[in-house]
Design a protein around this motif. Sequence first.
Motif, PDB file in Angstrom:
ATOM      1  N   ALA A  97       0.816  -1.227   0.000  1.00  0.00           N
ATOM      2  CA  ALA A  97       0.000   0.000   0.000  1.00  0.00           C
ATOM      3  C   ALA A  97       0.839   1.262   0.000  1.00  0.00           C
ATOM      4  CB  ALA A  97      -0.955   0.002   1.198  1.00  0.00           C
ATOM      5  N   ARG A  98       1.985   1.236  -0.661  1.00  0.00           N
ATOM      6  CA  ARG A  98       2.808   2.435  -0.760  1.00  0.00           C
ATOM      7  C   ARG A  98       2.137   3.431  -1.702  1.00  0.00           C
ATOM      8  NH1 ARG A  98       5.024   1.243   3.465  1.00  0.00           N
ATOM      9  NH2 ARG A  98       7.111   0.354   3.629  1.00  0.00           N
ATOM     10  N   LEU A  99       2.077   4.683  -1.281  1.00  0.00           N
ATOM     11  CA  LEU A  99       1.373   5.702  -2.050  1.00  0.00           C
ATOM     12  C   LEU A  99       2.099   6.035  -3.349  1.00  0.00           C
ATOM     13  CD1 LEU A  99      -1.124   7.588  -1.813  1.00  0.00           C
ATOM     14  CD2 LEU A  99       0.417   9.320  -0.872  1.00  0.00           C
ATOM     15  N   ALA A 100       3.443   6.061  -3.316  1.00  0.00           N
ATOM     16  CA  ALA A 100       4.208   6.544  -4.466  1.00  0.00           C
ATOM     17  C   ALA A 100       5.230   5.532  -4.958  1.00  0.00           C
ATOM     18  CB  ALA A 100       4.916   7.854  -4.100  1.00  0.00           C
ATOM     19  N   ASP A 101       5.054   4.259  -4.648  1.00  0.00           N
ATOM     20  CA  ASP A 101       6.042   3.246  -5.023  1.00  0.00           C
ATOM     21  C   ASP A 101       5.354   2.129  -5.806  1.00  0.00           C
ATOM     22  OD1 ASP A 101       8.030   1.354  -5.253  1.00  0.00           O
ATOM     23  OD2 ASP A 101       8.743   1.582  -3.196  1.00  0.00           O
ATOM     24  N   TRP A 102       5.407   2.240  -7.128  1.00  0.00           N
ATOM     25  CA  TRP A 102       4.778   1.249  -8.006  1.00  0.00           C
ATOM     26  C   TRP A 102       5.314  -0.152  -7.718  1.00  0.00           C
ATOM     27  CZ3 TRP A 102       1.503   1.443 -12.489  1.00  0.00           C
ATOM     28  CH2 TRP A 102       1.502   0.279 -13.255  1.00  0.00           C
ATOM     29  N   PRO A 133      15.707   6.303  -5.991  1.00  0.00           N
ATOM     30  CA  PRO A 133      15.015   5.014  -5.862  1.00  0.00           C
ATOM     31  C   PRO A 133      13.510   5.213  -5.749  1.00  0.00           C
ATOM     32  CG  PRO A 133      16.853   5.181  -4.317  1.00  0.00           C
ATOM     33  CD  PRO A 133      16.654   6.547  -4.899  1.00  0.00           C
ATOM     34  N   PRO A 134      12.729   4.151  -5.973  1.00  0.00           N
ATOM     35  CA  PRO A 134      11.275   4.266  -5.807  1.00  0.00           C
ATOM     36  C   PRO A 134      10.919   4.769  -4.409  1.00  0.00           C
ATOM     37  CG  PRO A 134      11.854   2.166  -6.820  1.00  0.00           C
ATOM     38  CD  PRO A 134      13.144   2.800  -6.391  1.00  0.00           C
ATOM     39  N   ASP A 135       9.823   5.508  -4.344  1.00  0.00           N
ATOM     40  CA  ASP A 135       9.315   6.038  -3.079  1.00  0.00           C
ATOM     41  C   ASP A 135      10.339   6.924  -2.377  1.00  0.00           C
ATOM     42  OD1 ASP A 135       7.180   6.408  -1.426  1.00  0.00           O
ATOM     43  OD2 ASP A 135       7.626   4.714  -0.128  1.00  0.00           O
ATOM     44  N   ALA A 136      11.098   7.687  -3.176  1.00  0.00           N
ATOM     45  CA  ALA A 136      12.122   8.560  -2.598  1.00  0.00           C
ATOM     46  C   ALA A 136      11.528   9.787  -1.934  1.00  0.00           C
ATOM     47  CB  ALA A 136      13.103   8.992  -3.683  1.00  0.00           C
ATOM     48  N   CYS A 137      10.215   9.950  -1.999  1.00  0.00           N
ATOM     49  CA  CYS A 137       9.605  11.114  -1.355  1.00  0.00           C
ATOM     50  C   CYS A 137       9.184  10.801   0.080  1.00  0.00           C
ATOM     51  CB  CYS A 137       8.410  11.605  -2.169  1.00  0.00           C
ATOM     52  SG  CYS A 137       7.148  10.365  -2.483  1.00  0.00           S
ATOM     53  N   ARG A 138       9.746   9.758   0.679  1.00  0.00           N
ATOM     54  CA  ARG A 138       9.454   9.444   2.083  1.00  0.00           C
ATOM     55  C   ARG A 138      10.740   9.468   2.899  1.00  0.00           C
ATOM     56  NH1 ARG A 138       7.133   4.697   4.079  1.00  0.00           N
ATOM     57  NH2 ARG A 138       8.673   3.562   2.911  1.00  0.00           N
ATOM     58  N   PRO A 139      11.254  10.567   3.397  1.00  0.00           N
ATOM     59  CA  PRO A 139      10.896  11.938   3.012  1.00  0.00           C
ATOM     60  C   PRO A 139      11.706  12.364   1.786  1.00  0.00           C
ATOM     61  CG  PRO A 139      12.524  12.000   4.743  1.00  0.00           C
ATOM     62  CD  PRO A 139      12.260  10.534   4.469  1.00  0.00           C
ATOM     63  N   ALA A 189       1.098  17.747   7.324  1.00  0.00           N
ATOM     64  CA  ALA A 189       2.467  18.096   7.720  1.00  0.00           C
ATOM     65  C   ALA A 189       3.341  16.859   7.845  1.00  0.00           C
ATOM     66  CB  ALA A 189       2.440  18.866   9.043  1.00  0.00           C
ATOM     67  N   GLU A 190       2.714  15.691   8.071  1.00  0.00           N
ATOM     68  CA  GLU A 190       3.479  14.444   8.161  1.00  0.00           C
ATOM     69  C   GLU A 190       3.710  13.819   6.789  1.00  0.00           C
ATOM     70  OE1 GLU A 190       0.573  14.904   9.901  1.00  0.00           O
ATOM     71  OE2 GLU A 190       1.601  15.610  11.719  1.00  0.00           O
TER      72      GLU A 190
END
Length: 762
Positions: A284-289, A641-647, A674-675
């Motif tokens: 269920a990752r929001l931004a990681d295909w 890498p995938p899901d690099a926006c966390r953070p 904010a999280e």
Amino acid sequence: MAALVCCLVFLLLSGSAGAQDRLYEKEPFDRITLDEQNENAVLTVKPIDLPERRVPDPLPPRGKVTVQLVEKPDTAYEVQWQSIAKIELFEQIVLDEARKLAEAKQYEGAYDYFEYLEANAPATPGLNDAICDFLHLQFESFENAKLHENALAMLDEIHRRNPQRQLLSEELGRTIGSLVEQYLAKENHPAARALIESLARKFPQHALVAQWQTRWKDEGVRLLEQAKADLAAGRFRSADEAVRRQIRVWPQTPNAKETAQAVHDKYPRVVVGVASVARDLGPARLADWAARRSSRLVYRTLTEFLGPGTDGGKYQCPVGQMETEELGRRLVFRLKPGLRWSSGDAVLTSYDLARRLLALADPRDRAYCVEWDALLDQVSVADVYRVHADLRNPHVRPEAYLQTPLLPETIAASGADAPSWNGPFVLDARSDDRIVYVANDRYNIASARPKEVVERWFDRGIKAIAALGRREIDVLDRVNPWELRQLRQNKDLVVEPYAAPLVHCLIPNLRRPLPASATFRRALVYGINRKIILEHLLGENPPAGCRVISGPFSAGVSLQDPLAYAYDDTIEPRGYEPRLSLVLAEVARSELAAKDAQGQWKKLPGLVLAHPPHEIARVACTWIRDQLQVLGLAVALKELPPDACRPIPDDVDFVYAELAMWEPVADARRLLSAEGPSGGCSRYLGLALTQLDRAADWLQVSTRLRQIHRIAHDGVAVVPLWQIVDHFAYHRSLAGVGSRPVVLFQNVEAWQPEFHDSGGLP
């Protein structure tokens, strides 16, 4: 003159120009040169009326020919044949000019002349030989440039026109030999075999034919024997790889079909081509295909999203049943007995589930979910397989927060990262370009699923498509939109859309000054021609549901799509206005300069735009960079890498993200709070998210989400780009894949790879 069209490839590469005054465009004329007694005078005359437009050879010793001078077309003159030294017909004059242009390497002009002659005077003596000479000049140019495929096209056309041409056999052999080596370096054996077969049809006794066919036959036998030995020794993966390679190298190998069938029956195996390999198998990752795709192989989560429904998403509880009681204030879970993990002796009980529900509400736990923490009141164990979760207030879709793996007590207590997989497969091996999953023998659902699933990474879609065509892979998990048409033309493949689109946007790093400026973010929206970029990405015949968007939510695929319950259609996407973008960017700089005592904001610094490591994001970000650079804004691209926006990394200004915003009531806070990945949130947006948390029914949810859409649009909380409906492709021999899944492996338990004989196996 279709056969000469291929010449244009080189003409474009060479940039050569033809003659300015095209002779063949003039009024046709012939030339008569008189003998010495007439001072070798040259007469330019209207085309002479000759049988079949052929000059007599030799010229008649007696008689006369009637002509009309070009400058006096209304007067007929008679010329004695015996006074004529030479006659040049217009078509021959044009042919001579074509030869001169070709020899001078003015290929474009020469091409036009030859095209005219083939269309208007195909019987011109020497025309075919002249065209062959012209094609040979092109061949030499291509060979010198090492463009062997284009060189071969020239030789093929020469062979069609004159199979007996001198040295043609040697030149074909040399060029095809170079191409065969080139194709084999790319593991493209079918293309290499096709070249040798084409040479055999032209020159059956050519030495190159016997050389390569003997080599491939020997390798086919060796690979087949290797497959048999591996099969007998229980090395099933090696046997499958040997069989697949043997079929590519020489499918005519005797007994190949029987061996391939035996390997398949013993060890059905599916190879999936992927654009990105999962580093993290969290579901269920929001931004990681990649994580969303691959986690389904190894995990069955407490709840799973199955696709859009009439009211929010449709969910299932694969480990049991989930029901609501007490007017939505209590969740009741009934677990299936006997569920086990891939290792250890433990079985899933209500105590494991209760611990996980509490961990989701514990800020100290890695699984912490702030929304679930705000929602959960208490957890109680009713019996060994039944758990109650009491909520502080009803929620329209509490299942959205429970897409979490369930851990056995030993791992949950230790906080270790040891594998605790409960899915149909377990991870067996990993390398830079592939991951191997093998069937989990302890999985509770009996199925005819494959024994092994391999994810093989490709950096470009065109390479993956080639591998799919050669059956090196069975499935392609994500098709570049501009390549959909190519795949749909292959009748051996099924091309299927996924159930829900992804939202593409730029997420700002609010810890950095420029992205933190709403004025600058607005400048970016106006400075990116999103419509043009999307059209470029989609190519011809774009799939339904792909469009430019105005906010962080999906607009759905159709007008009545329930997935769009958060999207406000009254908000039009901002248009492309580069002048306004420049003004806003300067305003943003001035605002920052006014707060800066050190004078660091005399000009706008360059931006760092990060993106995931796959082709769609790479192409889109290249277009964005180029468009912004036209406006004078320097942009450096960085692949993460995938899901690099966390953070978001500290040195990155914006991240190009493809978001699975499939349940906005839950995903809005994950993205915009904010999280979230931006690391910040405006006061108005924070208040709107809090009001969303308190929504008691779907009407309130939809109203407040559309309010969030409006606030996010006005403040450019993210830079919205577009939404795209992605597709996957697979061979028809793979059954049970299902229609419109959310992720590729959603129905993997039902996958049944059938033995496929393409007709080439004896």
